[in-house]
Structure formats: structure tokens, C-alpha cells
Design an enzyme around this catalytic site. Sequence first.
Site, mmCIF file in Angstrom:
data_model
loop_
_atom_site.group_PDB
_atom_site.id
_atom_site.type_symbol
_atom_site.label_atom_id
_atom_site.label_comp_id
_atom_site.label_asym_id
_atom_site.label_seq_id
_atom_site.Cartn_x
_atom_site.Cartn_y
_atom_site.Cartn_z
ATOM 1 N N GLU A 110 -2.368 -10.190 48.925
ATOM 2 C CA GLU A 110 -3.371 -9.971 48.220
ATOM 3 C C GLU A 110 -2.927 -10.970 46.361
ATOM 4 O O GLU A 110 -1.631 -10.816 46.809
ATOM 5 C CB GLU A 110 -4.117 -8.851 47.243
ATOM 6 C CG GLU A 110 -4.545 -8.430 46.258
ATOM 7 C CD GLU A 110 -5.212 -7.279 45.419
ATOM 8 O OE1 GLU A 110 -4.719 -6.396 46.652
ATOM 9 O OE2 GLU A 110 -5.181 -6.895 44.812
ATOM 10 N N ASP B 59 -5.662 -3.911 34.325
ATOM 11 C CA ASP B 59 -4.523 -3.686 35.309
ATOM 12 C C ASP B 59 -3.990 -2.993 33.633
ATOM 13 O O ASP B 59 -4.393 -3.096 32.630
ATOM 14 C CB ASP B 59 -4.049 -5.094 35.566
ATOM 15 C CG ASP B 59 -4.016 -5.591 36.550
ATOM 16 O OD1 ASP B 59 -4.014 -5.646 37.297
ATOM 17 O OD2 ASP B 59 -5.184 -6.915 36.440
#
Lengths: 387, 260
Positions: free
Chosen positions: B46, B57
Site C-alpha cells: 500500500e 491518519d
Amino acid sequence: MGPPDEGGHFGSFGGRFVPEALMPACLELDVAFRDAWGDPTFVAQYHDTLREFGGRPTPVTYLERLSQRLGLKVYAKREDLAHTGSHKINNVVGQALLTKRMGKTRIIAETGAGQHGVATATAAARLGLACTVYMGEVDTVRQALNVFRMELLGATVVPVTSGSRTLKDAVNEALREWVTCAADTHYCIGSVMGPHPFPWMVREFQSVIGAEAASQLRDFGVTTPDFVVACVGGGSNAAGVFAGFADSSAQLIGVEAAGGSAVGLGTPGVLHGMRSLLLQDDHGQIEEAYSISAGLDYPGIGPEHAYLADLGRARYVAVGDDVVIGALQLLSELEGIIPALETAHAVAWLVNAAGDEVPAGSTVLLNLSGRGDKDVAQVRSILRGES
Amino acid sequence: MTTLDTRLRDLRARRKALVPYFVGGLTSDWTTYVAAAIHAGADVVEVGVPFSDPMMDGPVIQEGALRALGNEATLESICHELAVAAFEVPIVVMTYFNVLHHFGLERSAELLGASGVAGVIVPDLAIEEATPWREVATAADVATVLMVAPSSPIERVRRIGEQSQGFVYAAARMAVTGRASDVGDAARVVQSVRSVCDTPTYVGIGITTPEHASDAGAFSDGVIVGSALVQRILDGASAHDLEGSISSFRLALDTTAREA
Ligand SMILES: Cc1ncc(COP(=O)(O)O)c(C=O)c1O
């Protein structure tokens, strides 16, 4: 100004661009708000709280000396007289009552200058909810007194150290936090922005401004003002006052800060859960807004405003920092009202447009979104040439 | 069916998937970390394309994104480097919707496809808003991987399971990316996905140690390891250093599979 479509779209703007983890909370809120807003008991509770506690209705004042000076008839809707000194209380009372109705015990909020944070902490204290406010580290220093106010009101203030450490990062952090606690916590967003149903819900809670103003103007013999003018950060005070006049022939004017002019300088994009107009670079990275007033330092605008701009139903203009202090002084000296720096943008535009875009003799409703007490130290240092 | 769907179904027959995450453009030699990870047994990699406002995040990947933006990493620069590297395992790009929206949906899909990217994860693109993107991405043979969260009710899990391509990303906890001390609610989330579809299901969000990988590997088809690796790169670990850690995740997953 009608409701958005089922997915929260105003034309091509709005929607819900959030992580799956938050979708259930957004859907739950949508259902809860629709249900509450259709329930006369809740609506009465909201109006009663604003009356008993929030200082509503706020008056409309005819600004006689300013009117003479500008050759206009200027009426001011006095949100500066609402509790905590601005329109922000209308929204937080609505959302805090809804939080309790949903059985949640805590609210979180973002704040830039601290106005929305103080208002949220105030409503939380009144209604017995725990409250945490996310504030960019840079802003906690610039607005240390508001941090202290929130703490006096029993809230916890968390300095945000990510990104540019200002308002947009405080929104990011509040959203990240909401992911972890949505089961018992409501995110009390501060303007007509974010994922559906926030932009619509906040507009509804602020529409009390326009509804009151329309009926108060009639008491002055004014059925429809020629212009309705409001400053725009995210756009909640503007949306609230516009809501009372959207179906009339009044021209609606939103005044942005030149350094945060999402309509003037922005392009369509997706941030903080909504598709709207945003300040961004060539690669879709969000840029920071710069303004003398922290409350207009937001790189976007509520999606409904983007839509109204698209339709041409409202017009968005921008004024630079340079004329804002003069407008604040003018209103202070002529009318005995020290406006917030945000509000002074709307005044500045009107002063400049009088006799030109706003023809002599026009009737104008100016939304006086907040009082300037929070800004006097900053204004003093600017006027003394210290900053 | 996209190519990623086929490849990951084949993979499932062979072993548990190990999916390390790297921030594209974090260092000038970031692709050597990808190569090292593949060498150590990564099945899919990824690659994060940085965004200024990464809502999903935590601090580690935020810091990585900030540094990558400081290095002027863009969707185009990262795609270009991926095209040059032509890695043999599928690459899945993780980014936020504005990056694709700004570049243009169709143009982004074509660029990703032409650069050999097999799929994307766009955490702020919920199913309600995903259709226009999915159409152009599918046309470019770029899979759109969707996330299921512990908060997703079963009707949503069903819709997500039907629409997710390549694999389903099972979020182990109600949190943004970051390091954690266990696999959280992952077993329940994976079970709910299993009950509605048979798409391979990988666990991510907080997978920090090889033990977590082996715990999650016992009930899922693979794991995604992000912040734990990115933190080491931020601290100065070389590609060689990382190869060692990724090997231990590989070993943990393979051991779990043998014991099962
Ligand atoms: C007095 C005042 N007016 C206006 C604003 C801008 O917000 P909005 O555009 O949502 O009304 C603020 C925000 O802090 C404010 O304090």
C-alpha cells in the site's frame, strides 16, 4: 433556502465524505435532527433556552448616524447582544439539546479564535454535558484568554499540533477524535460546514436570526430590505440571516476576508466531509487562509453558499485587512457598537459600496454577527503600530 | 472483476496476505523500501499519496505525509516512480478523495491504471458518494477497496461487501491509523464481512507487532501494517533494517497459517 437532497447535496455541493467509521454517526444524527426539528416539544425547548439563557430575541437597531453618513437606511441585527457575544450561541444551544436528546453525554468541538469553543463550553455547562475543545496550538497562544474562558466553563482544551496548527487542523483533529468516541459523544461543529447533516442543521439552528429580523424590520415599516449583508467564514451567520430573505427580492451579500475568499479564489474540492469551494494548490493540497480576523481564517465555505453563489442567488465579495480596522472604528464612533473584526468586514464592504453598488437611499440589513470585546487588544496593538 | 480481484483470490489459496504501507515520497529512495518489503515477503504494497488534511491518519502517518509534501511528492510524481519501478506485486494506492477530485476522476483513474497501480483505498469516500469514482476506476482496471468499521451495521457491511473490489479492509478498531496494543474488534468485524460475502478480508488499523499479525491472521486473509513501519522510517531505519522487520511479520503469518 430549502433542505438539501437526501444525501445532503445542495446542487453539486455538500454530501458526506467521511470514513466509514463515521457514517453511522452521521446517519444517526440525520435521523435524530429530522425527528427533533419536526417535534414541537424540541423546537419549543430550543426557543425557550435561547430566550431564557441566550438573550433572544436580539433587537434590530436602526443605525441612524451611519445611515446619514452613507446615504442609506441601515438596520443592524444585533447578534452581538446574544449570550457569549455572537450568533454562535444559536447553533450550540440547538446541538447541545440534540446531544441530550440522542442520549449522548459529551460534546467535542473545534475552534479557531475561540468563539465557537466558548459558546460550546457555555452550552455544555448549562446542560450538564462534558466538553472537549480542539484548538490549533498557534491559536491557543493568540487567543489565550479564550482558552482560559473555556476552562472556567469547565471544558478541556486540547492544543492541536498537527498540520498548520490552526482552525482547519482543529477540525481534522475533532473528526479524528470523533471516530474514537461517536457512540457517546456528539461533534458540535461550529459553522455550516462538514458532512451532511451539519451544514443544513447548523443553518436551521441559525435561521432564527433571519426569521426574527424579517418580522422586526416590518415593525420599522420595512417589508423587504434591498440588501442583506453578512460576513462569511464558514458561513453560519450569513446562512442564518439569508434564510429569512431567500424568498424575497433582497440582494444577499456575503463578505469574505480577502485572504480566505473561498468563492473568489477557491475551486471545487472535498475537505472536512463536504464538497465545496476551497483554497487549494495545483495538486489539491489545502492552503491556509490568512485574515486579520481569526473567525474568517477558513480555507473553505459552507456548501450551501457555494451553491447559492453558483445559482447567483447570493453574491460573495471580499475585503482586505486594510479597511477592516477603519470600519470597526467608524461603527464604534458613530453608533456606540464595537463590532467583532469578522463583522467589521461586512461593515467595510458596505461603507465602500454605498452610493455605488448599493445605490443611495437603499435599505440595508446588516447582520452584526458579534461584538468586538475579544478583539480590542489586537486592535489596540494594530492602531499603536505594534503589529 | 478487476485484475486485483483475481490476483488476491489466487493469493488466498496460497497464503495469508502481508500488506505493508509506505508513504510515497517520504524519502528520495522510498521505492527501495517497497522493493525490500517485497523481498521480505510482502504480497501487496500500500502506497500513500500524501494529502494536507489526512482525516483518517494518526500522528505517525500525518508526519510522514507532511514530510512527503515537503519533498514535493504528488500523485503524478508517485505514479511516475511506481511506473518506473514496475513492482511484481500489486500496488494499492491510499489517498484522500480531494487528491483524485482535483486531478480529475477519469484522469486519475487512467494515470493510476497506466502506472500499474492495481487498486486504491480512499478512506473519506463512503459508499454513498463512491459511484462516480468506481465507474471510472473500474474502467481503468483499478480496484476500489472499501473499509468496514466496527460501527458499520450489518446492512452497510452487506453493501460494502458487495461493492468492495480486491479485498475488504476490516478496521480493527474505532480509531484512525496508529500503533496499538492488540487487534481490537477485528475478529467481530471480519466475521461480519464473512457472513455477507467471500471477498478476501484484511485487517488493518493498529497492527503493530508480528503477534498482532498472527492473531489477526488466524481469522482473516491478511494484515495491513502501516504506522509501525512508517515510524521506523521516520526514525531513520534503512530499507535493509525494514526488511528484517517485515520478514518477522511474514514468519508470524506463515506460522499461523500452518497451525490453523
Ligand atoms: C463574530 C463572528 N462573526 C462571524 C464569524 C464567522 O463564522 P460564520 O461564517 O460561520 O458565521 C465568527 C467566527 O468565529 C465570529 O466569531
